[in-house]
Write an enzyme that holds these catalytic residues in place. Structure first.
Site, PDB file in Angstrom:
ATOM      1  N   ARG A 171      -1.167  -6.857   9.216  1.00 20.35           N
ATOM      2  CA  ARG A 171      -1.520  -7.980   8.710  1.00 20.35           C
ATOM      3  C   ARG A 171      -2.093  -9.148   9.922  1.00 20.35           C
ATOM      4  NH1 ARG A 171      -2.848  -7.249   3.349  1.00 20.35           N
ATOM      5  NH2 ARG A 171      -2.791  -9.788   2.705  1.00 20.35           N
ATOM      6  N   ARG A 175      -3.453 -14.081  18.217  1.00 18.33           N
ATOM      7  CA  ARG A 175      -4.252 -15.067  19.321  1.00 18.33           C
ATOM      8  C   ARG A 175      -4.325 -15.832  19.774  1.00 18.33           C
ATOM      9  NH1 ARG A 175      -6.831 -17.029  14.100  1.00 18.33           N
ATOM     10  NH2 ARG A 175      -7.573 -15.375  13.045  1.00 18.33           N
ATOM     11  N   ARG A 248       6.927  -4.509  -5.769  1.00 21.84           N
ATOM     12  CA  ARG A 248       8.279  -5.674  -5.884  1.00 21.84           C
ATOM     13  C   ARG A 248       7.803  -6.873  -6.732  1.00 21.84           C
ATOM     14  NH1 ARG A 248      12.613  -8.128  -4.686  1.00 21.84           N
ATOM     15  NH2 ARG A 248      12.402 -10.171  -3.752  1.00 21.84           N
ATOM     16  N   GLU A 299       6.666 -19.994  -5.367  1.00 25.54           N
ATOM     17  CA  GLU A 299       6.201 -18.502  -5.662  1.00 25.54           C
ATOM     18  C   GLU A 299       7.252 -17.798  -5.315  1.00 25.54           C
ATOM     19  OE1 GLU A 299       2.396 -16.751  -3.839  1.00 25.54           O
ATOM     20  OE2 GLU A 299       3.526 -15.328  -3.318  1.00 25.54           O
ATOM     21  N   TYR A 347      -1.676  -1.957  -0.777  1.00 22.57           N
ATOM     22  CA  TYR A 347      -1.631  -3.324  -1.092  1.00 22.57           C
ATOM     23  C   TYR A 347      -3.227  -3.951  -0.146  1.00 22.57           C
ATOM     24  CZ  TYR A 347       0.402  -7.510   1.357  1.00 22.57           C
ATOM     25  OH  TYR A 347       0.853  -8.778   1.417  1.00 22.57           O
ATOM     26  N   ASP A 349      -6.438  -5.724  -0.328  1.00 25.93           N
ATOM     27  CA  ASP A 349      -7.011  -7.452  -0.163  1.00 25.93           C
ATOM     28  C   ASP A 349      -8.216  -7.006  -1.761  1.00 25.93           C
ATOM     29  OD1 ASP A 349      -5.697  -8.526   1.251  1.00 25.93           O
ATOM     30  OD2 ASP A 349      -6.732  -8.100   3.145  1.00 25.93           O
TER      31      ASP A 349
HETATM   32  N1  UDP Z   1       4.603 -12.648   6.546  1.00 27.32           N
HETATM   33  C1  UDP Z   1       5.931 -13.571   7.333  1.00 27.32           C
HETATM   34  N2  UDP Z   1       6.002 -14.837   7.884  1.00 27.32           N
HETATM   35  C2  UDP Z   1       4.383 -15.888   7.312  1.00 27.32           C
HETATM   36  C3  UDP Z   1       3.460 -14.258   6.451  1.00 27.32           C
HETATM   37  C4  UDP Z   1       3.355 -13.934   6.633  1.00 27.32           C
HETATM   38  O1  UDP Z   1       6.734 -12.806   8.402  1.00 27.32           O
HETATM   39  O2  UDP Z   1       5.093 -16.686   7.470  1.00 27.32           O
HETATM   40  C5  UDP Z   1       4.649 -11.168   6.549  1.00 27.32           C
HETATM   41  C6  UDP Z   1       5.823 -11.041   5.782  1.00 27.32           C
HETATM   42  O3  UDP Z   1       6.206  -9.498   5.429  1.00 27.32           O
HETATM   43  C7  UDP Z   1       4.175 -10.400   4.581  1.00 27.32           C
HETATM   44  C8  UDP Z   1       3.195  -9.713   5.753  1.00 27.32           C
HETATM   45  O4  UDP Z   1       3.649 -11.170   6.401  1.00 27.32           O
HETATM   46  O5  UDP Z   1       4.994  -9.491   3.629  1.00 27.32           O
HETATM   47  C9  UDP Z   1       1.718 -10.129   5.198  1.00 27.32           C
HETATM   48  O6  UDP Z   1       1.304 -11.867   4.716  1.00 27.32           O
HETATM   49  P1  UDP Z   1       0.540 -11.931   3.950  1.00 27.32           P
HETATM   50  O7  UDP Z   1       0.632 -13.666   4.445  1.00 27.32           O
HETATM   51  O8  UDP Z   1      -0.949 -11.455   4.245  1.00 27.32           O
HETATM   52  O9  UDP Z   1       0.567 -11.586   2.963  1.00 27.32           O
HETATM   53  P2  UDP Z   1       0.222 -11.728   1.141  1.00 27.32           P
HETATM   54  O10 UDP Z   1       1.104 -12.246   0.122  1.00 27.32           O
HETATM   55  O11 UDP Z   1      -0.727 -13.396   0.996  1.00 27.32           O
HETATM   56  O12 UDP Z   1      -0.773 -10.372   0.769  1.00 27.32           O
END
Ligand code: UDP
Length: 366
Positions: A171, A175, A248, A299, A347, A349
């Protein structure tokens, strides 16, 4: 029968289905066990600020039709998600981009950054990543993995990164431009006035009962309609008879602060294991709020059991296999449509849930 569709759950899937079915002349009743509609996109107004009660939601899509679809109900602002990462005492830009690489390694050009990452991938990466850790090391190397991914991921999911599916990390964009926009999509924003406006628009003129648990009186509810649209947990629908699908959960701690600006950004991730929470959300920044006070939310990821809110499906091999079994059962239920994050164990969006609901309702109503 009194209704064409009984819709269990007033989240995005249920609300979109109800809206389209009603538009096509069908009679719908929408139930939700919570005291409000909107599912996890619901906002509560605190101190004039729309607080995302079940976690931050940022709408984004590449699909113009979907963008136009949601804009029928509410105007969206120009919010662009650019979260920060707080790691080992320093702040970095996300997603991983030229700003992050500069902050981490002082690399100034895409060439320098690429060389650095390639060097790390060559040492730590693998050919066919089989889990999240291997995927991350093969995508970005050790420095980024250790600063931003490993500890965050392990507290987020309560599992070792080596035990998690690789797709979760896909996800996150990588870049080689100085671009802090978290999403690659063409359209992005937050509904002006909050997500409740979107849900209220979808459910306008439709009979809705909140604070009603379908399972408390299932037999009678089933008699009310020709068909049921079920958006709850698919395993609960079948009385968990094949076993329990794991999730979770999250716990949110809200604070009202006597300051107009706490962290200068809507989302700051706390990547280190030394913090129990994964991020702090400062809600006013989603809507460029000018209030004197601010509301922040920490959170905290939590172990889930059937008494807690199910947030993230654990799509590992074991749970996915169990889901497939439930899916087979669901296909035998002629008059029930299963949809949404909990029913599809996905999962999702927001834009994907809406697309899924539109597909489901189109299939029903020709
Ligand atoms: N993730 C991470 N570090 C970060 C942000 C995200 O390792 O700073 C990983 C983590 O495993 C997370 C996944 O990327 O569950 C997806 O993150 P995202 O922020 O897209 O998930 P959201 O909880 O917002 O759906």
């Amino acid at each position: 029968m009194k209704y064409d569709y009984l819709i269990v759950g007033a989240g995005l899937f249920g609300a979109v289905f109800a809206h389209e079915a009603t538009k096509a002349g069908k009679k719908c009743l929408v139930l939700d066990k919570r005291k409000h509609t909107g599912g996890n996109v619901y906002c509560e107004n605190i101190e004039g600020i729309n607080v995302h009660k079940y976690g931050a939601h940022i709408f984004h899509t590449n699909d113009k039709n979907l963008w136009d679809y949601v804009n029928q109900f509410v105007e969206f602002n120009h919010y662009v998600n650019s979260p920060l990462a707080y790691s080992k005492g320093n702040l970095y830009n996300l997603p991983f981009n030229m700003n992050t690489f500069y902050q981490l390694w002082k690399t100034k050009t895409p060439k320098e950054a690429k060389e650095k990452i390639d060097e790390q991938i060559a040492i730590y990466g693998v050919e066919n990543p089989k889990n999240l850790e291997e995927q991350a090391l093969s995508l970005v190397g050790k420095d980024i993995y250790e600063n931003f991914i490993k500890e965050y991921t392990e507290k987020q999911w309560g599992r070792k990164a080596t035990e998690l599916p690789a797709f979760i990390i896909k996800r996150l964009p990588v870049r080689f431009t100085f671009d802090n926009n978290y999403f690659n999509d063409k359209y992005q924003g937050i509904p002006i006035g909050g997500y409740n406006k979107l849900i209220d628009g979808l459910l306008k003129g439709i009979e809705v009962k909140v604070d009603v648990d379908y399972f408390s009186d299932r037999k009678n509810f089933e008699k009310l309609s020709e068909k049921t649209v079920f958006t709850g947990k698919i395993d609960e629908y079948f009385d968990y008879k094949l076993g329990v699908l794991e999730y979770r959960s999250l716990n949110f701690e809200n604070e009202i602060l006597e300051t107009d600006n706490f962290q200068g950004n809507a989302v700051v991730n706390y990547n280190d294991a030394s913090y129990d929470f994964t991020r702090i959300i400062e809600h006013k920044h989603f809507e460029f709020g000018k209030q004197n006070k601010t509301v922040i939310t920490k959170e905290y990821p939590q172990e889930w059991d059937t008494t807690k809110e199910a947030f993230y499906p654990i799509n590992d091999a074991k749970n996915q296999a169990l889901f497939e079994e439930y899916k087979k059962l669901s296909l035998q239920e002629d008059n029930v449509i299963f949809g949404g994050r909990l029913s599809e164990y996905k999962y999702y969006d927001m834009h994907q849930v809406i697309a899924s609901a539109l597909t489901a309702v189109k299939k029903e109503i020709v």
